[in-house]
Design a protein around this motif. Sequence first.
Motif, mmCIF file in Angstrom:
data_model
loop_
_atom_site.group_PDB
_atom_site.id
_atom_site.type_symbol
_atom_site.label_atom_id
_atom_site.label_comp_id
_atom_site.label_asym_id
_atom_site.label_seq_id
_atom_site.Cartn_x
_atom_site.Cartn_y
_atom_site.Cartn_z
ATOM 1 N N VAL A 94 0.842 -1.198 0.000
ATOM 2 C CA VAL A 94 0.000 0.000 0.000
ATOM 3 C C VAL A 94 0.875 1.246 0.000
ATOM 4 O O VAL A 94 0.655 2.183 -0.785
ATOM 5 C CB VAL A 94 -0.946 0.007 1.222
ATOM 6 N N ALA A 95 1.882 1.272 0.865
ATOM 7 C CA ALA A 95 2.771 2.420 0.956
ATOM 8 C C ALA A 95 3.548 2.637 -0.338
ATOM 9 O O ALA A 95 3.833 3.774 -0.725
ATOM 10 C CB ALA A 95 3.743 2.241 2.124
ATOM 11 N N ALA A 96 3.859 1.539 -1.040
ATOM 12 C CA ALA A 96 4.644 1.633 -2.271
ATOM 13 C C ALA A 96 3.907 2.350 -3.389
ATOM 14 O O ALA A 96 4.534 2.854 -4.329
ATOM 15 C CB ALA A 96 5.051 0.235 -2.727
ATOM 16 N N VAL A 97 2.572 2.401 -3.299
ATOM 17 C CA VAL A 97 1.796 3.112 -4.313
ATOM 18 C C VAL A 97 2.147 4.594 -4.313
ATOM 19 O O VAL A 97 2.245 5.234 -5.351
ATOM 20 C CB VAL A 97 0.279 2.920 -4.064
ATOM 21 N N TRP A 98 2.373 5.154 -3.135
ATOM 22 C CA TRP A 98 2.716 6.571 -3.010
ATOM 23 C C TRP A 98 4.220 6.799 -3.020
ATOM 24 O O TRP A 98 4.689 7.813 -3.527
ATOM 25 C CB TRP A 98 2.102 7.139 -1.737
ATOM 26 N N PRO A 100 7.731 4.201 -3.399
ATOM 27 C CA PRO A 100 8.419 2.896 -3.359
ATOM 28 C C PRO A 100 9.422 2.785 -2.214
ATOM 29 O O PRO A 100 9.548 1.717 -1.602
ATOM 30 C CB PRO A 100 9.116 2.841 -4.718
ATOM 31 N N THR A 101 10.103 3.885 -1.929
ATOM 32 C CA THR A 101 11.082 3.867 -0.834
ATOM 33 C C THR A 101 10.398 3.601 0.499
ATOM 34 O O THR A 101 10.873 2.812 1.321
ATOM 35 C CB THR A 101 11.838 5.200 -0.765
ATOM 36 N N THR A 102 9.263 4.264 0.702
ATOM 37 C CA THR A 102 8.495 4.049 1.935
ATOM 38 C C THR A 102 8.021 2.604 2.023
ATOM 39 O O THR A 102 8.039 1.993 3.090
ATOM 40 C CB THR A 102 7.290 4.993 2.000
ATOM 41 N N GLY A 103 7.601 2.048 0.892
ATOM 42 C CA GLY A 103 7.171 0.661 0.872
ATOM 43 C C GLY A 103 8.267 -0.290 1.303
ATOM 44 O O GLY A 103 8.031 -1.219 2.078
ATOM 45 N N VAL A 104 9.477 -0.060 0.811
ATOM 46 C CA VAL A 104 10.613 -0.901 1.190
ATOM 47 C C VAL A 104 10.905 -0.763 2.680
ATOM 48 O O VAL A 104 11.153 -1.759 3.382
ATOM 49 C CB VAL A 104 11.862 -0.526 0.362
ATOM 50 N N LEU A 105 10.849 0.459 3.186
ATOM 51 C CA LEU A 105 11.117 0.698 4.606
ATOM 52 C C LEU A 105 10.076 0.010 5.487
ATOM 53 O O LEU A 105 10.412 -0.578 6.522
ATOM 54 C CB LEU A 105 11.138 2.206 4.896
ATOM 55 N N VAL A 106 8.809 0.065 5.077
ATOM 56 C CA VAL A 106 7.747 -0.602 5.842
ATOM 57 C C VAL A 106 7.973 -2.113 5.854
ATOM 58 O O VAL A 106 7.829 -2.768 6.888
ATOM 59 C CB VAL A 106 6.364 -0.268 5.255
ATOM 60 N N ALA A 107 8.350 -2.674 4.701
ATOM 61 C CA ALA A 107 8.599 -4.116 4.612
ATOM 62 C C ALA A 107 9.755 -4.524 5.528
ATOM 63 O O ALA A 107 9.656 -5.520 6.256
ATOM 64 C CB ALA A 107 8.904 -4.505 3.172
#
Length: 261
Positions: A94-98, A100-107
């Motif tokens: 979900v975060a990666a939609v806005w 990608p860097t945030t998505g990786v950090l959340v993962a």
Amino acid sequence: MLALAIILGLIANYLTGLLLRLFLIQHGTRISSKAACQLQLVAQIGKYVPGKIWSAVLQAQLIGRTPIVRLFLAGIDSTLMSTMLLSGLGLAFVAAVWSPTTGVLVAVLSTFVATRIAASALLARLSGMLARLKTKTQDSAPVAPTHNPSAYKFLLAAIAFSIPATLGYVTLLVATTDLRGAELSLATASVLLSWVLGALAIVVPGGFGVREVAFVMISKFMGLDLPLGVLASLAIFIRATLIIQDFLTALLTIPVFFRKK
């Protein structure tokens, strides 16, 4: 592509056994990584019977030397660990939609937190304490961990499970839909989060119905631009694919244990 998705799912189910083995160690039982992975495959057929205990009963019958209680509690641990991992990855998509860097950090962060919780052996200590209060028979109850695997081992097992599990769902969506980019990311998040809700619905065998309804509702909530009928059909198709995958794992593994006997 569909065959690849099923193969990735089989690999993910198999490698979940690495987590099961680490949790069994916390509960005072040691088995090989290969045996743990095979037991985890066999457990896939048990989840379609009401009551989570039946997977442990089947595993105990096949391995023949591990108390059912320990298998049951280790199975709960590995399920909770899987839900934590897939929840974090769902939020990451979900975060990666806005960003990608945030998505990786959340993962990365969610995987690290899940690993630390698993390595704490909290459930093993609690069950051991309750066992000492209720029984003095050491073999019939779980014990407090005498050896706790390191967080590093849990991290490796978590990564080994998470990668094929996530890639399997992504491949399945790519094979069956035209979703790409942000829509594919949201659909993957919906699948992962609905899997978690199905796993937590312990009174519903295999999460039947729960995952399908959750997938449709989460997809709509996230704004996935697909008609309701298409989402429902996709949810049913994903379920059918998972059933094929689960029964393939059981059919491939049970004969191995019977040959050993």
